[in-house]
Design an enzyme around this catalytic site. Structure first.
Site, PDB file in Angstrom:
ATOM      1  CG  HIS A 169      -1.971   1.080   1.294  1.00  0.00           C
ATOM      2  ND1 HIS A 169      -3.100   1.017   0.839  1.00  0.00           N
ATOM      3  CD2 HIS A 169      -1.502   2.398   1.756  1.00  0.00           C
ATOM      4  CE1 HIS A 169      -3.811   2.257   1.134  1.00  0.00           C
ATOM      5  NE2 HIS A 169      -2.962   2.986   1.639  1.00  0.00           N
ATOM      6  CD  GLU A 170       1.399   3.469   3.717  1.00  0.00           C
ATOM      7  OE1 GLU A 170       1.441   4.432   3.087  1.00  0.00           O
ATOM      8  OE2 GLU A 170       0.324   3.293   4.618  1.00  0.00           O
ATOM      9  CG  HIS A 203      -0.014   6.052  -0.553  1.00  0.00           C
ATOM     10  ND1 HIS A 203      -0.710   6.807  -1.435  1.00  0.00           N
ATOM     11  CD2 HIS A 203      -0.512   5.451   0.243  1.00  0.00           C
ATOM     12  CE1 HIS A 203      -1.984   6.732  -0.673  1.00  0.00           C
ATOM     13  NE2 HIS A 203      -1.919   5.965   0.528  1.00  0.00           N
ATOM     14  CD  GLU A 207      -5.964   5.015   0.287  1.00  0.00           C
ATOM     15  OE1 GLU A 207      -4.861   5.909   0.570  1.00  0.00           O
ATOM     16  OE2 GLU A 207      -6.042   4.018   0.951  1.00  0.00           O
TER      17      GLU A 207
HETATM   18 ZN    ZN Z   1      -3.271   5.285   1.844  1.00  0.00          ZN
END
Ligand code: ZN
Length: 503
Positions: free
Chosen positions: A266-267, A270, A296
């Site tokens: 997830h990170e 980003h 996101e």
């Molecule tokens: Zn996030």
């Protein structure tokens, strides 16, 4: 009289200084959340406050105000990059200018006391400790909305900070079909009686081996360790310290593989967005992601559409088994895949699966809107919360700590922020659908551990543009369509029909 060229030059010098100051503050806060000794907290708070007040002063300074006014009156190409820079600088300047210093100060004080009250209320499960603070936060946010919104709906003024151009009317239009369809999907999954176990993910996974796995996974996706690093923290985040240093953090749980593994994906999503922004936008108002929702979408795409997909694990599972033989020997791929995508009618947003996640967001969106508009009294929040959890997710929070006190957002004044999580999910599926149409071999590539085609598509169509386009414009250019819930719902239906044997 300055020429347009001179004006632009001065504007870019000023924007570069603002960007450097922001990067300095970001490095201090990264350190605060990773390696800072506990005793440095108050000193660090002071340093950050000083930089932020310098930033605020420079943004609202006459020099910047005049520059923006002159550039806006000039014959800059309305569709050009420079015009977009002025637009973004104006958005930030207006927020800084229209919120009076007194209100900024009151918000800072109130959110800091509200945060303390929230934390205590949550640990003692006593909503009444938080209620007066929450009411005061909402009162100040109404004032802020009136100051920056100039007469429009209050909620629109607040969400614009996170999702430029979004409106409450547009969000409702997007979320209405979503609610009905996701509730129905969740109910039909529950009706099958099928319960996938996630026990294999809750075996003992030594942290040192997890660390290696997370590093290798982020690198395989295309996260650039030459311009980033992976560290540990309590509440994981990604942060761009300027364009050439985009860091990610994670948290390791020795008895649950998901926390660090999917969290790192997830990170990294980003961070790859920030790493992919065109170098010519560095130190300019365009040198960051287009909105929180688009941001996101990048994290969710790598975490869920890639990282929780069957093709991904068909390719990656043998290596995972080899890295964790005692935990995973004899576990079938299908069982691991089902465990990683286990659906549960859950109480807690941050632990929610893909089918439930947006429903958690809808509850928060509807309630914060009602609180802001005065249609719901703070005292009635717990009942309203629990009623919606029953209706949408089929569960009743046994306590407020597991209900309306679970998130920190409202305590720290983040109103109008929650929808960006759901928008991110919807955007992720719409982008992935377009990437797939452009790259017919995408599933095979993912199976083979080759993510370069997908990353190149995202770079070309989303990442390199930074904030050059407003989110809605960016999505139409990338996918040919305005944002709808249809691709996300089709994705969920396809994936979970297979996982739960729905007809
Ligand atoms: Zn996030």
């Amino acid at each position: 009289m300055s020429t347009l060229r001179e004006l632009l030059e001065r504007f870019k010098v000023e924007a570069g200084i603002l960007s450097d100051l922001a990067a300095a503050a970001d490095l201090l806060s990264w350190d605060q959340d990773t390696y800072m000794p506990a005793g440095a907290a108050s000193g660090r708070g002071q340093q950050l406050a000083t930089i932020h007040s310098l930033l605020h002063a420079r943004i609202t300074d006459d020099r910047m105000v005049d520059l923006l006014a002159e550039l806006e009156a000039s014959d800059l190409d309305p569709r050009g990059v420079d015009r977009a820079m002025v637009r973004e600088a104006r958005r930030v300047a207006d927020r800084a200018k229209f919120v009076p210093a007194r209100l900024v100060e009151e918000l800072a004080k109130r959110t800091s006391s509200a945060r303390v009250a929230w934390s205590q209320a949550r640990s003692e499960n006593r909503f009444e400790l938080f209620a007066p603070e929450l009411a005061a936060v909402f009162e100040l946010k109404r004032e802020e909305a009136d100051a920056v919104g100039r007469g429009g709906p209050r909620y629109d003024a607040l969400i614009d900070e996170f999702e430029p151009g979004a409106t409450v009317a547009g969000i409702k239009e997007l979320f209405d079909p979503l609610r009905a369809e996701q509730v129905a999907l969740l109910e039909s999954i529950a009706a099958t009686g099928v319960q996938h176990s996630d026990a294999v993910l809750k075996r003992n996974y030594p942290v040192s081996a997890q660390r290696e796995l997370c590093r290798a996974t982020a690198a395989s996706f295309g996260y650039d360790f030459e311009h980033g690093r992976l560290d540990e923290t309590l509440h994981p985040f990604a942060i761009a310290i300027g364009a050439t240093d985009v860091r990610i953090t994670t948290r390791y749980d020795e008895n649950f593989l998901n926390t660090a593994l999917f969290g790192t994906m997830h990170e990294a999503g980003h961070a790859m967005y920030e790493q992919g922004i065109a170098p010519e936008y560095r130190r300019t108002p365009l040198g960051h992601g287009a909105s929180l929702g688009v941001h996101e979408s990048q994290s969710r795409l790598w975490e869920n559409l890639v990282g929780r997909s069957l093709p991904y694990w068909e390719g990656a599972f043998p290596a995972l088994q080899a890295a964790f033989p005692s935990q995973l020997a004899g576990v079938a791929l299908r069982d691991f895949y089902a465990a990683a995508n286990r659906v549960e009618n859950s109480l807690i947003r941050v632990e929610a699966d893909e089918v439930s996640y947006n429903l958690h967001i809808l509850v928060r969106f509807e309630l914060e809107l009602a609180l802001l508009d005065g249609d719901l009294a703070v005292a009635d929040l717990p009942d309203a919360w629990n009623g919606r959890y029953r209706a949408y997710l089929g569960v009743t929070p046994p306590t407020d700590a597991l209900g309306c006190l679970q998130d920190i957002h409202w305590a720290v004044g983040l109103i109008g922020y929650f929808p960006t999580y759901a928008i991110g999910n919807l955007v992720s599926a719409q982008l992935f659908e377009a990437a797939k149409a452009a790259t017919p071999t995408l599933d095979d590539d993912i199976r083979a551990g080759d993510f370069s085609g997908l990353l190149a598509w995202l770079r070309e169509n989303v990442q390199r543009h930074g904030s050059r386009y407003r989110p809605a414009e960016l999505l139409v250019a990338a996918t040919g369509k305005e944002l709808t819930a249809a691709p996300y719902l089709a994705y969920l239906r396809g994936k979970y029909s297979d996982l739960y044997g729905l007809r």
